[in-house]
Design a protein around this motif. Sequence first.
Motif, PDB file in Angstrom:
ATOM      1  N   ASP A 138      -0.330   4.314  10.391  1.00 50.54           N
ATOM      2  CA  ASP A 138      -1.649   4.947  10.274  1.00 50.54           C
ATOM      3  C   ASP A 138      -2.351   5.108  11.623  1.00 50.54           C
ATOM      4  OD1 ASP A 138      -2.413   2.358  10.869  1.00 50.54           O
ATOM      5  OD2 ASP A 138      -3.584   2.045   9.047  1.00 50.54           O
ATOM      6  N   GLY A 139      -1.653   4.793  12.723  1.00 50.79           N
ATOM      7  CA  GLY A 139      -2.242   4.946  14.044  1.00 50.79           C
ATOM      8  C   GLY A 139      -2.894   3.695  14.589  1.00 50.79           C
ATOM      9  N   ARG A 140      -3.052   2.673  13.747  1.00 51.79           N
ATOM     10  CA  ARG A 140      -3.603   1.405  14.221  1.00 51.79           C
ATOM     11  C   ARG A 140      -2.481   0.530  14.769  1.00 51.79           C
ATOM     12  NH1 ARG A 140      -6.704  -1.493   9.673  1.00 51.79           N
ATOM     13  NH2 ARG A 140      -5.030  -0.692   8.346  1.00 51.79           N
ATOM     14  N   VAL A 141      -2.850  -0.652  15.234  1.00 54.93           N
ATOM     15  CA  VAL A 141      -1.858  -1.621  15.678  1.00 54.93           C
ATOM     16  C   VAL A 141      -2.146  -2.960  15.016  1.00 54.93           C
ATOM     17  CG1 VAL A 141      -1.465  -0.516  17.918  1.00 54.93           C
ATOM     18  CG2 VAL A 141      -3.227  -2.290  17.716  1.00 54.93           C
ATOM     19  N   LEU A 142      -1.091  -3.719  14.784  1.00 54.71           N
ATOM     20  CA  LEU A 142      -1.255  -5.097  14.307  1.00 54.71           C
ATOM     21  C   LEU A 142      -1.496  -5.974  15.522  1.00 54.71           C
ATOM     22  CD1 LEU A 142      -1.096  -7.211  11.956  1.00 54.71           C
ATOM     23  CD2 LEU A 142       1.306  -7.517  12.623  1.00 54.71           C
ATOM     24  N   SER A 143      -2.697  -6.502  15.645  1.00 55.61           N
ATOM     25  CA  SER A 143      -3.040  -7.372  16.757  1.00 55.61           C
ATOM     26  C   SER A 143      -2.688  -8.816  16.418  1.00 55.61           C
ATOM     27  CB  SER A 143      -4.534  -7.270  17.064  1.00 55.61           C
ATOM     28  OG  SER A 143      -5.301  -7.822  15.992  1.00 55.61           O
ATOM     29  N   TYR A 144      -2.725  -9.655  17.433  1.00 54.37           N
ATOM     30  CA  TYR A 144      -2.526 -11.091  17.212  1.00 54.37           C
ATOM     31  C   TYR A 144      -3.601 -11.634  16.274  1.00 54.37           C
ATOM     32  CZ  TYR A 144      -2.308 -16.105  18.343  1.00 54.37           C
ATOM     33  OH  TYR A 144      -2.225 -17.473  18.282  1.00 54.37           O
ATOM     34  N   ALA A 145      -4.859 -11.202  16.478  1.00 54.48           N
ATOM     35  CA  ALA A 145      -5.963 -11.677  15.647  1.00 54.48           C
ATOM     36  C   ALA A 145      -5.764 -11.262  14.191  1.00 54.48           C
ATOM     37  CB  ALA A 145      -7.292 -11.140  16.177  1.00 54.48           C
ATOM     38  N   ASP A 146      -5.292 -10.031  13.959  1.00 58.11           N
ATOM     39  CA  ASP A 146      -5.062  -9.590  12.586  1.00 58.11           C
ATOM     40  C   ASP A 146      -3.891 -10.322  11.953  1.00 58.11           C
ATOM     41  OD1 ASP A 146      -7.101  -7.805  11.900  1.00 58.11           O
ATOM     42  OD2 ASP A 146      -6.165  -6.164  12.978  1.00 58.11           O
ATOM     43  N   ALA A 147      -2.864 -10.637  12.728  1.00 59.95           N
ATOM     44  CA  ALA A 147      -1.744 -11.408  12.188  1.00 59.95           C
ATOM     45  C   ALA A 147      -2.216 -12.785  11.713  1.00 59.95           C
ATOM     46  CB  ALA A 147      -0.649 -11.557  13.241  1.00 59.95           C
ATOM     47  N   GLN A 148      -3.078 -13.413  12.507  1.00 60.08           N
ATOM     48  CA  GLN A 148      -3.631 -14.703  12.098  1.00 60.08           C
ATOM     49  C   GLN A 148      -4.479 -14.568  10.833  1.00 60.08           C
ATOM     50  OE1 GLN A 148      -5.696 -16.295  15.585  1.00 60.08           O
ATOM     51  NE2 GLN A 148      -3.979 -17.681  15.873  1.00 60.08           N
ATOM     52  N   GLN A 149      -5.337 -13.535  10.810  1.00 57.19           N
ATOM     53  CA  GLN A 149      -6.244 -13.393   9.672  1.00 57.19           C
ATOM     54  C   GLN A 149      -5.481 -13.047   8.402  1.00 57.19           C
ATOM     55  OE1 GLN A 149      -9.637 -13.958  11.008  1.00 57.19           O
ATOM     56  NE2 GLN A 149      -9.438 -14.827   8.982  1.00 57.19           N
ATOM     57  N   GLY A 150      -4.438 -12.232   8.521  1.00 62.00           N
ATOM     58  CA  GLY A 150      -3.608 -11.946   7.358  1.00 62.00           C
ATOM     59  C   GLY A 150      -2.929 -13.197   6.832  1.00 62.00           C
ATOM     60  N   THR A 151      -2.477 -14.051   7.745  1.00 65.88           N
ATOM     61  CA  THR A 151      -1.862 -15.317   7.341  1.00 65.88           C
ATOM     62  C   THR A 151      -2.867 -16.200   6.628  1.00 65.88           C
ATOM     63  OG1 THR A 151      -0.306 -15.217   9.207  1.00 65.88           O
ATOM     64  CG2 THR A 151      -0.672 -17.375   8.178  1.00 65.88           C
ATOM     65  N   ILE A 152      -4.046 -16.340   7.216  1.00 63.54           N
ATOM     66  CA  ILE A 152      -5.096 -17.166   6.599  1.00 63.54           C
ATOM     67  C   ILE A 152      -5.426 -16.658   5.205  1.00 63.54           C
ATOM     68  CG2 ILE A 152      -7.567 -17.680   6.749  1.00 63.54           C
ATOM     69  CD1 ILE A 152      -7.155 -18.011   9.787  1.00 63.54           C
ATOM     70  N   ASN A 153      -5.504 -15.342   5.067  1.00 66.32           N
ATOM     71  CA  ASN A 153      -5.819 -14.768   3.759  1.00 66.32           C
ATOM     72  C   ASN A 153      -4.797 -15.206   2.711  1.00 66.32           C
ATOM     73  OD1 ASN A 153      -7.244 -13.125   1.934  1.00 66.32           O
ATOM     74  ND2 ASN A 153      -5.905 -11.385   2.333  1.00 66.32           N
ATOM     75  N   ALA A 154      -3.529 -15.217   3.086  1.00 69.39           N
ATOM     76  CA  ALA A 154      -2.476 -15.582   2.139  1.00 69.39           C
ATOM     77  C   ALA A 154      -2.448 -17.071   1.836  1.00 69.39           C
ATOM     78  CB  ALA A 154      -1.117 -15.144   2.685  1.00 69.39           C
ATOM     79  N   LEU A 155      -3.096 -17.886   2.654  1.00 73.74           N
ATOM     80  CA  LEU A 155      -3.084 -19.329   2.434  1.00 73.74           C
ATOM     81  C   LEU A 155      -4.157 -19.792   1.456  1.00 73.74           C
ATOM     82  CD1 LEU A 155      -2.423 -20.643   6.073  1.00 73.74           C
ATOM     83  CD2 LEU A 155      -0.780 -20.410   4.183  1.00 73.74           C
TER      84      LEU A 155
END
Length: 531
Positions: free
Chosen positions: A333-350
């Motif tokens: 979609d033209g965005r990028v997966l940042s380090y901060a988003d990777a962390q937040q996605g992980t937290i969401n799943a926890l």
Amino acid sequence: MRPAPVRHRRRPSALVAAVLGVAAVVLGACAQVVPGVAVPDPAAAAPPGLERFYGQQLAWGPCVPFAATDEDRQIYADPALQCARLEVPLDYARPDERTGTIAVLRHAAPASPERIGSLVINPGGPGASGVQTAAYLSTSLAQTDVGRRFDVVGFDPRGVGASEPAIRCLEPAERDADRRDDDTDASPAGVAQTEAEERRTAELCAERSGLDLLANAGTRDVARDMDVLRAALGDPRLTYLGYSYGTRIGSTYAEQFPANVRAMVLDGALDPDQDPTTELIEQGRGFQGAFDAFARDCASRPNCPLGQDPARTTQAYQQLTRPLIDAPLPLPDGRVLSYADAQQGTINALYVETYWPRLVRALNDLRAGQGGALMTLADEYYERNRDGSYASSQDAFEVVRCADDPRVTDPAQSLARAEAYNEAAPFLDSGRGVSSARDSCAFWPTPPTSQPHVPQVPGLAPPLVVSTTGDPATPYQAGVELARALNGSLLTKVGDEHTAVFQSSPCVDDIATRYLVDGTPAPPGATCPAS
């Protein structure tokens, strides 16, 4: 890296689980409202100057105008749901000046002599929509004893969701940019850049929301609104179910209006006497515990992206995510997966164990150079819609946090907090050192309206506090402390999820229902097994 607080909220997936199957609990308790017996006028004891607010009649109508998403529009079209706006003063010290409206939704109980009143629900955040929560949860509660005895009522706290005026800080493009910036540069230049961004966020919140809303958006005023709502609903006393941050609304209401409480279930508690730095560190420790539980389960399976050695899963996770600091992953979609988003996605799943398989798939995709699944988890946390817009929840979280909490204005204290957080949650350690950068609250233009303290609640009807042993967002001990502070009964739920009431545990639901219907407290030492 500068640690960021995680919102205290009931996970959306828990709402879905509730809709799909809350166990029906049928009780034969006596009704609390007896036909032919006069009850006090709910507006009779209105504080001086607030009589017109306490005496207002709610004009119920369709709920679709309150919907923010296509999915909400489908749910809100249910003719059993009714919505209204509650008028409240923006500043309770100046009730004759500017006012706002609170969005309210109800699913009415059947007309019956057994009807008790309203069950008011808040899902936490701060910034989560109580209107949305009540719409989803009322569907599953309709055929239970709770749904038959209570109108299920949700409200969007001031500034949140469909309430007006709305809290506004960052526009969608600005929120996307904020998410791309991971703030891992701990050099003096990096600290200066981060603090300039935080200062600008505070300025934008003031410009776009208004100083009068910022000054009165905290939990102190949400609790006052809830008492006006109680009166407008026609309830002499409040019956309340608060999840996560909603427990802070509950304990604040209990201190302000102890004689107006009929019953309170407080699930996923915040300790009212805990300073925000300690709370943040304890939350980091809670998410590390949830990550470790996820990683142990993952390591027992052949497709685990973290390997089969539980002792090395934190290191394996760091090796997967840290490269994103220098090389964010491009997305279709033209965005990028940042380090901060990777962390937040992980937290969401926890937050809930049912999301663990999604996290396994997302981390396997990341290992293969694909970031879409992890970005979807992050988007869900931030409530980003398909069209790129955002719900108001993240802006509201920022504003309420700065209205409620003492500020950390000393860079040395900010640095010490970041160091302690890394020790508590090493899986979130960027490996780039820690930053002394202060967050937006340090630059906030209005003073806080609350301070951590033990509530004084003489005459309060004892609440029921529910606390989960492995809760990642609100650690178990906080529930113990809240039950002690409010002289309530404590129900322990064994598990790793965040919050438990009406979320597929018949044991929890039975105890909560008995309490709500007839005031029966949890037995001493009451414990419910893992679901």
